[in-house]
Design a protein around this motif. Structure first.
Motif, PDB file in Angstrom:
ATOM      1  N   VAL A   1      -1.478 -17.049 -25.740  1.00 33.47           N
ATOM      2  CA  VAL A   1       0.163 -16.345 -25.423  1.00 33.47           C
ATOM      3  C   VAL A   1      -0.117 -15.249 -24.578  1.00 33.47           C
ATOM      4  O   VAL A   1       0.928 -14.687 -24.101  1.00 33.47           O
ATOM      5  CB  VAL A   1       0.244 -15.670 -27.080  1.00 33.47           C
ATOM      6  N   LYS A   2      -1.326 -14.717 -24.873  1.00 32.27           N
ATOM      7  CA  LYS A   2      -1.470 -13.650 -23.478  1.00 32.27           C
ATOM      8  C   LYS A   2      -1.130 -13.988 -21.948  1.00 32.27           C
ATOM      9  O   LYS A   2      -0.474 -13.555 -21.268  1.00 32.27           O
ATOM     10  CB  LYS A   2      -2.858 -13.145 -23.730  1.00 32.27           C
TER      11      LYS A   2
ATOM     12  N   ALA B   1       2.570 -14.496 -21.460  1.00 34.86           N
ATOM     13  CA  ALA B   1       3.256 -13.325 -21.541  1.00 34.86           C
ATOM     14  C   ALA B   1       3.072 -12.713 -20.166  1.00 34.86           C
ATOM     15  O   ALA B   1       4.063 -12.394 -19.430  1.00 34.86           O
ATOM     16  CB  ALA B   1       2.852 -12.364 -22.572  1.00 34.86           C
ATOM     17  N   GLN B   2       1.658 -12.761 -19.554  1.00 36.58           N
ATOM     18  CA  GLN B   2       1.530 -12.239 -18.341  1.00 36.58           C
ATOM     19  C   GLN B   2       2.282 -13.111 -17.196  1.00 36.58           C
ATOM     20  O   GLN B   2       3.159 -12.402 -16.120  1.00 36.58           O
ATOM     21  CB  GLN B   2      -0.104 -12.369 -17.965  1.00 36.58           C
ATOM     22  N   GLU B   3       2.596 -14.207 -17.412  1.00 33.45           N
ATOM     23  CA  GLU B   3       2.949 -15.166 -16.290  1.00 33.45           C
ATOM     24  C   GLU B   3       4.503 -15.043 -16.406  1.00 33.45           C
ATOM     25  O   GLU B   3       5.135 -14.915 -15.313  1.00 33.45           O
ATOM     26  CB  GLU B   3       2.672 -16.712 -16.667  1.00 33.45           C
ATOM     27  N   ALA B   4       4.925 -14.795 -17.674  1.00 31.60           N
ATOM     28  CA  ALA B   4       6.396 -14.508 -17.681  1.00 31.60           C
ATOM     29  C   ALA B   4       6.969 -13.129 -17.108  1.00 31.60           C
ATOM     30  O   ALA B   4       7.829 -13.018 -16.341  1.00 31.60           O
ATOM     31  CB  ALA B   4       7.063 -14.543 -19.136  1.00 31.60           C
ATOM     32  N   ALA B   5       5.870 -12.436 -17.165  1.00 29.14           N
ATOM     33  CA  ALA B   5       6.177 -10.938 -16.632  1.00 29.14           C
ATOM     34  C   ALA B   5       6.116 -10.959 -15.246  1.00 29.14           C
ATOM     35  O   ALA B   5       6.873 -10.311 -14.465  1.00 29.14           O
ATOM     36  CB  ALA B   5       5.147  -9.931 -17.145  1.00 29.14           C
ATOM     37  N   LEU B   6       5.232 -11.543 -14.591  1.00 27.75           N
ATOM     38  CA  LEU B   6       5.104 -11.729 -13.193  1.00 27.75           C
ATOM     39  C   LEU B   6       6.143 -12.434 -12.588  1.00 27.75           C
ATOM     40  O   LEU B   6       6.632 -11.974 -11.658  1.00 27.75           O
ATOM     41  CB  LEU B   6       3.633 -12.296 -12.870  1.00 27.75           C
TER      42      LEU B   6
ATOM     43  N   GLU C   1       9.350 -10.353 -12.528  1.00 27.12           N
ATOM     44  CA  GLU C   1       9.420  -9.392 -11.464  1.00 27.12           C
ATOM     45  C   GLU C   1       9.828 -10.041 -10.404  1.00 27.12           C
ATOM     46  O   GLU C   1      10.589  -9.544  -9.589  1.00 27.12           O
ATOM     47  CB  GLU C   1       8.174  -8.707 -11.416  1.00 27.12           C
TER      48      GLU C   1
ATOM     49  N   ASP D   1      20.565  -6.134 -18.233  1.00 27.25           N
ATOM     50  CA  ASP D   1      19.368  -5.503 -18.536  1.00 27.25           C
ATOM     51  C   ASP D   1      18.333  -6.650 -19.425  1.00 27.25           C
ATOM     52  O   ASP D   1      18.905  -6.688 -20.467  1.00 27.25           O
ATOM     53  CB  ASP D   1      19.263  -4.177 -18.918  1.00 27.25           C
TER      54      ASP D   1
ATOM     55  N   SER E   1      15.219  -6.653 -20.043  1.00 25.63           N
ATOM     56  CA  SER E   1      14.102  -5.680 -20.824  1.00 25.63           C
ATOM     57  C   SER E   1      14.542  -5.044 -22.008  1.00 25.63           C
ATOM     58  O   SER E   1      13.611  -5.065 -22.991  1.00 25.63           O
ATOM     59  CB  SER E   1      13.247  -4.779 -19.817  1.00 25.63           C
TER      60      SER E   1
ATOM     61  N   ASN F   1      14.686  -7.095 -26.193  1.00 24.81           N
ATOM     62  CA  ASN F   1      13.609  -7.130 -27.555  1.00 24.81           C
ATOM     63  C   ASN F   1      13.411  -5.982 -27.916  1.00 24.81           C
ATOM     64  O   ASN F   1      12.610  -6.035 -28.946  1.00 24.81           O
ATOM     65  CB  ASN F   1      12.416  -8.045 -26.988  1.00 24.81           C
TER      66      ASN F   1
END
Lengths: 131, 237
Positions: free
Chosen positions: A96-97, A100-105, A108, A125, A127, A130
């Motif tokens: 999951v971590k 989530a990091q991949e989704a965030a990158l 962006e 927007d 962000s 959620n």
């Protein structure tokens, strides 16, 4: 061993077996998580129906009452099942971590490319969805 | 040299504008990236408002995971050096040039800011001081190098170091003495640099309540397993 204890043990074993099968049938439990549960149910059934084996194990362990052996094995299996879940949860946490990091990158990167090519955002927007 | 400052932030809308302003005043030529770790306030908007890049975790993952996202970003975008700095204003961007100067030395892979290398007036509470001394002592013994501030996350890392952090199983919460031991085992050379520490400008530390006991346990366990594991072998680029 007391016949009532034996009946109780058989019922518990059968109960676990039927519940697990039913959960898999309804797709509420994945097959790979059912292995230890089946082992527990079958272990309880075998030990409660095959009395000489239970007596032999009881003597081996130095336990006075055969039913204690039965419950001891039940307990050991429950500990194994919990451990199995702790390992799975740890792995899921890592996955999951990473996701989530991949989704965030990636998100962006998408907004950076959007800004460069001046394509309007699909949603005002992303962000705040959620919060 | 492309330098990126990564600023992990969780609910830091109060202090972030000040930190970002100081960054542009005292660390010009350094790109900034705020990693918004699923904040519930306007952390991301605050950073975007001043034109700073933001990467937003969809959920809260922990301070360590946020730093790692920064390392992964820097790795993909081809940065040479990553500076890690807190969003709460405790770290002073005026110290960044001395961190970068330490990296100019050929043999140094990582420069870590220390509040205790020189007395600059920082006084931790008694409990905190005991915990810090314990881990500093442990890290000093295990790395064979004087460690004065193992909890410090104010640091500058050369590419091989942040590449290693980006690809390893990096801690998601505390980044502490266990990392110093790990860096030593991976063969990186670390130099501490004296920095000032200021009181936080807003928000709150996540180390409070029951957390300190867990913190000591977790970091100790992490050091133990780091020593029990095989030393990491670095993959060359």
């Amino acid at each position: 061993m007391n016949i009532r204890v034996q009946i109780l043990a058989v019922m518990i074993g059968l109960g676990i077996l039927v519940t697990i099968l039913e959960l898999i049938r309804k797709r509420k439990l994945r097959e790979e998580y059912s292995v230890l549960w089946f082992a527990t149910a079958i272990g309880i059934l075998v030990l409660s129906l095959w009395f000489p084996l239970l007596e032999w194990l009881t003597a081996l362990l130095g336990v006075v009452w055969p039913a204690t052996t039965l419950f001891l094995f039940g307990l050991i299996f429950l500990v194994l099942i919990s451990l199995h879940f702790s390992i799975k949860v740890s792995r899921l946490t890592d996955q999951v971590k990473d996701l989530a990091q991949e989704a965030a990158l990636l998100s962006e990167e998408v907004s950076r490319f959007r800004a460069q090519s001046a394509v309007p955002e699909a949603r005002p927007d992303t962000s705040s969805s959620n919060s | 040299m492309k330098v990126l400052a990564i600023i992990p932030a969780y609910n830091e809308e109060a202090s972030l504008p000040v930190v970002l302003r100081e960054m542009s005043n005292h660390a010009g030529g350094v790109d900034c990236l705020v990693i918004n770790d699923g904040s519930k306030d306007r952390t991301a908007e605050t950073a975007r408002a001043v034109g700073v890049g933001v990467v937003s975790h969809p959920v809260n993952l922990g301070a360590g995971a946020a730093a790692q996202t920064g390392f992964r970003y820097a790795l993909r975008r081809g940065y040479d050096i990553v500076i890690q700095i807190d969003a709460d204003g405790q770290h002073d961007p005026r110290d960044i040039p001395s961190l970068l100067r330490a990296l100019e030395n050929e043999g140094v892979d990582a420069a870590i800011g220390s509040r205790f290398l020189e007395d600059r007036g920082y006084r931790p509470t008694r409990m905190r001081s005991v915990g810090m001394s314990f881990f500093n002592g442990l890290a000093t013994i295990l790395t064979g190098q004087r460690v004065t501030d193992s909890t410090s996350c104010f640091r500058a890392l050369k590419r091989p170091v942040f590449k290693f952090f980006a690809e390893m199983d990096y801690p998601t919460d505390f980044q502490d003495a266990d990392l110093r031991v790990l860096m030593k085992r991976a063969g990186f050379r670390v130099q501490e640099v004296a920095v000032s520490m200021r009181p936080r400008l807003g928000g709150r530390s996540f180390i409070n309540g029951i957390v300190p006991a867990y913190y000591v346990f977790k970091v100790s366990l992490s050091i133990l397993v780091t020593l029990l594991r095989e030393a990491p072998r670095l993959r060359r680029e």
